[in-house]
Design a protein around this motif. Structure first.
Motif: not given
Lengths: 373, 405
Positions: A94-102, B146-149, A118-124
């Motif tokens: 997931s991308t809920q914090c900056d460290s998880l994004k990296a 954050y966008n992976n695409d 790799y399964i990217h889970v973008a969350m609003a």
């Protein structure tokens, strides 16, 4: 069956859980913190496996992250690099914090070489308003398509609904277990409490639910032994360190409630059932979660929720277990502290990380805190 | 009548005046009883500019306080209030300012609401949540997941549009001011003009020698942050282009001395040590010609959809692959001899992909790279000795590469 016999069913090594899945021919999908749609994995006939790091050294991950990075993220990367996580058929981050994004981007690079999806889970983060729920629903449909490709199984609405109901059932049982554990700290020690709650992230949920029904039934029957020690509420990202729980036990501290990401934050909210659109229900669930440091909350409800838990559980104080370098939790702390002080609730903050071998500082702080209570 | 000719107006003076005026107009609005906001640097300024709502920028203020030596004092104040020294130093300075409400380096009005956008980091959300809670004021969020695409697709654009509508409604309720579609078109037009001029000016570092000292970009950036929607900003950047053109024609530059080496400076400036970080490079004849910051504030769009896409394309909102391409483009267009990479203690997201980025830059371009540890605003997280050693190492390799050619 005795309580200790039932408890032992939860005390399974992760390696053994993985072996069992492999023997059953089940593909395993890694799930990073937090609030990921594990129900979709389950509905695909695969096993969702929590990826919350592990206790140990950080060596190769230093090639990806500077030293001031959250140790959960660094340990996950270490396990990706040293091959521990090669058993996965895919990993959701997931991308809920900056460290998880990296973390997600770095894993994606390494897993490309290993041919693991790799399964990217973008969350609003604007998760309560309609456009946010719409966005999350679309992301979950993308995740579903990837999971279908990996599993080779169609994920029908019926299967998702079944998974939601199973997970909801286990969540209700976990809520009950927390209450029962508070009544019986003589048998449900902090270590056992942690094993039971944390292993929900790893064990097959149907099996887990079955065991927990047995455990709760046995605890309901058990006579309440008055507790002479102190009662605490824990909060933070993870508190499953064996050493930390030992310190709680040495100081006769019983955990009567928690507000921990790896524990209650995942089961205190249920997903809507029988909506006709179970993927949307999962998306809406993200908006229903309250008081999590990783989810947008301008009202900062976390402190109010803990105050409520302290009052209801009759706790003597709160232990804020700060995961080192976790900035969402670090930002919450000053607000949290102020709110608890206003209510006259005792609070101690201790810092931990997954590389820690020396717990002396935490031991001293908790000893002093226990004496004060 | 005097026959002494008036001194020509310089872009630098105009840009300085725009920043001063930006703060003054916020004070004037506050004193006149208007609601004033605190705003994240990459929040879509088209929204409040259209509604004629005044905002100030905590990131800009924190950079100014740090550059003028107040960073450590303010960080200490925040830490005494319970904030970990691990937290972003801009956030600590800002949260300290919210508390003490005075900083001799740069004061600004206290907020009546906050405008947050996380297209640079999620840390922004936590920081602004705390301000909103502590001051009991409303928070307006534009969330950019954050966008992976590589590109922002329809789902993101729809989500942003929905949030724009929600934010506008919130702002109308808070300020009593109304949204005006015609004015929005005008603001987009002006912002475009500013964006294009900013990109053209900063892009002129491709000339050899570059017509300007790369550290100038750090200073001019304040206008690109605070006043993209103002006509004066477009005019000032257009004047800057003219000055640079003249420098190119005359073989001049604001970089004093011979430009022996041209580098990409990766990351935010170390504001508390700006002089030292600059001087060490200058003495070795190293000019900064590439930054990702230049592109970060050059929002280019032709319509509302593209505007949404542009705000999804800030350096920290894009995938690793696109982030690499951004660096490679800067390095190739400006013909860099090396790259100096700032591992910024304050920025977890940026720092978390930088080691892999360094490997990619080396592999794809063959240029040498050097990493140093620093911080955008907390002076304690920087070592002059380490910086100097790393820069010297980089210069040695760049020298050897030149000699080998």
């Amino acid at each position: 069956m005795s309580i200790s016999t039932i408890l032992n069913k939860f005390d399974i090594k992760h390696a053994d859980i993985i072996k069992k899945y492999q023997e059953e021919g089940k593909k395993i999908i890694g799930c990073s913190p937090i609030h990921l749609p594990v129900e979709l994995v389950y509905a695909a006939g695969m096993a969702p496996m929590g990826i919350w790091g592990s206790y140990g050294e950080i060596a190769r991950a230093k090639e990806y992250f500077p030293a001031f990075y959250c140790s959960i993220v660094q340990r996950i990367m270490e396990m990706v690099l040293d091959g521990t996580l090669d058993v996965l058929s895919g990993i959701m981050v997931s991308t809920q914090c900056d460290s998880l994004k990296a973390l997600g981007q770095n894993i994606k690079r390494v897993y490309k070489e290993k041919n693991i999806p790799y399964i990217h889970v973008a969350m609003a983060q604007h998760r309560k308003i309609e456009p946010g729920v719409d966005f999350n629903e679309i992301q979950y449909r993308k995740v579903k398509a990837q999971l279908e490709e990996i599993s080779g199984n169609e994920i029908t609405d019926e299967k998702i609904e079944e998974a939601i109901k199973l997970y909801n059932k286990s969540k209700v049982l976990m809520q009950e277990f927390v209450e029962l554990a508070a009544k019986h700290p003589d048998v449900i020690t902090p270590s056992w409490r942690s094993i039971v709650l944390v292993n929900a992230n790893y064990m097959d949920r149907a099996e887990y639910t079955e065991y927990l029904e047995e455990l709760n039934a046995a605890l309901r029957e058990k006579e309440v032994v008055p507790w002479k020690g102190v009662k605490i509420v824990t909060t933070g990202i993870i508190t499953n360190s064996h050493s930390l729980n030992e310190i709680f036990e040495e100081n006769d501290m019983a955990i009567v409630e928690d507000e921990v990401a790896q524990e209650s934050r995942q089961f205190r909210t249920l997903v809507d059932e029988n909506t006709g659109n179970p993927i949307r229900a999962l998306a809406k669930y993200l908006g229903d979660i309250e008081g999590c440091s990783l989810m947008y909350d301008p009202d900062k409800l976390r402190a109010d929720m803990i105050i409520d838990k302290v009052k209801k559980s009759g706790a003597d104080g709160v232990v804020y277990v700060q995961a080192k370098f976790c900035d969402p939790e670090e930002f919450d702390y000053p607000i949290f502290k102020k709110a608890l002080e206003k209510e006259g609730i005792k609070l101690v903050m201790i810092e931990t990380d997954q590389q820690m071998t020396n717990f002396e500082q935490a031991r001293t702080s908790l000893q002093t805190f226990a004496e004060m209570l | 009548m005097s026959n002494v000719e008036a001194k020509p107006v310089r872009a630098k003076d105009l840009l300085g005046a725009i920043v001063a005026n930006h703060y003054q107009s916020a004070w004037d609005a506050k004193n006149a009883g208007e609601k004033v906001g605190w705003c994240a640097s990459n929040f879509p300024q088209e929204i409040f500019e259209t509604m004629d709502i005044k905002v100030v920028y905590p990131e800009n203020q924190a950079a100014a306080i740090a550059a003028k030596g107040g960073g450590e004092r303010m960080c200490n104040t925040a830490e005494n209030n319970g904030y970990s020294n691990d937290i972003c130093a801009y956030a600590r300075i800002s949260l300290a300012y919210m508390d003490v409400k005075d900083a001799p380096e740069l004061n600004m009005p206290q907020p009546d609401f906050v405008l947050c956008c996380n297209n640079i980091c999620n840390c922004m959300i936590k920081w602004y949540e705390n301000i909103a809670k502590e001051l009991d004021i409303p928070m307006i969020l534009i969330d950019v997941p954050y966008n992976n695409d590589y590109e922002a697709e329809e789902d993101r654009i729809a989500y942003l549009k929905g949030q724009f509508d929600y934010a506008i409604k919130q702002l109308e309720e808070i300020t009593g001011k109304k949204w005006d579609e015609k004015r929005f078109e005008e603001v987009m037009e002006i912002s475009q003009r500013t964006g294009r001029a900013w990109l053209e000016a900063t892009g002129m570092s491709k000339y050899e020698p570059s017509p300007f000292n790369g550290f100038d970009v750090f200073n001019h950036m304040a206008v690109a942050v605070c006043a993209r929607g103002k006509k004066e900003s477009a005019e000032a950047f257009e004047l800057l282009i003219e000055e640079f053109k003249q420098n190119i024609a005359e073989g001049k530059s604001t970089f004093r001395g011979e430009e022996k080496f041209r580098i990409l400076f990766e990351g935010i400036a170390c504001w508390p040590h700006l002089r030292h970080t600059f001087t060490e490079l200058k003495e070795a004849g190293v000019n900064v010609v590439g930054t990702v910051y230049a592109d970060a504030f050059g929002y280019i769009y032709g319509n509302t959809n593209e505007l949404m896409q542009a705000y999804c394309s800030t350096p920290n909102a894009i995938s690793f692959e696109r982030a690499v391409d951004m660096r490679l483009k800067a390095i190739r267009e400006t013909n860099c001899d090396g790259a100096l990479i700032h591992i910024n203690r304050s920025c977890k997201q940026w720092s978390g992909i930088m080691y892999e980025m360094e490997r990619e830059i080396r592999e794809k371009t063959g240029i040498p790279t050097a990493i140093f540890d620093g911080d955008q605003a907390d002076p304690r997280n920087f070592s002059e000795a380490q910086y100097d050693t790393r820069v010297q190492g980089l210069v040695e390799v760049m020298t050897a590469n030149k000699e080998a050619k």
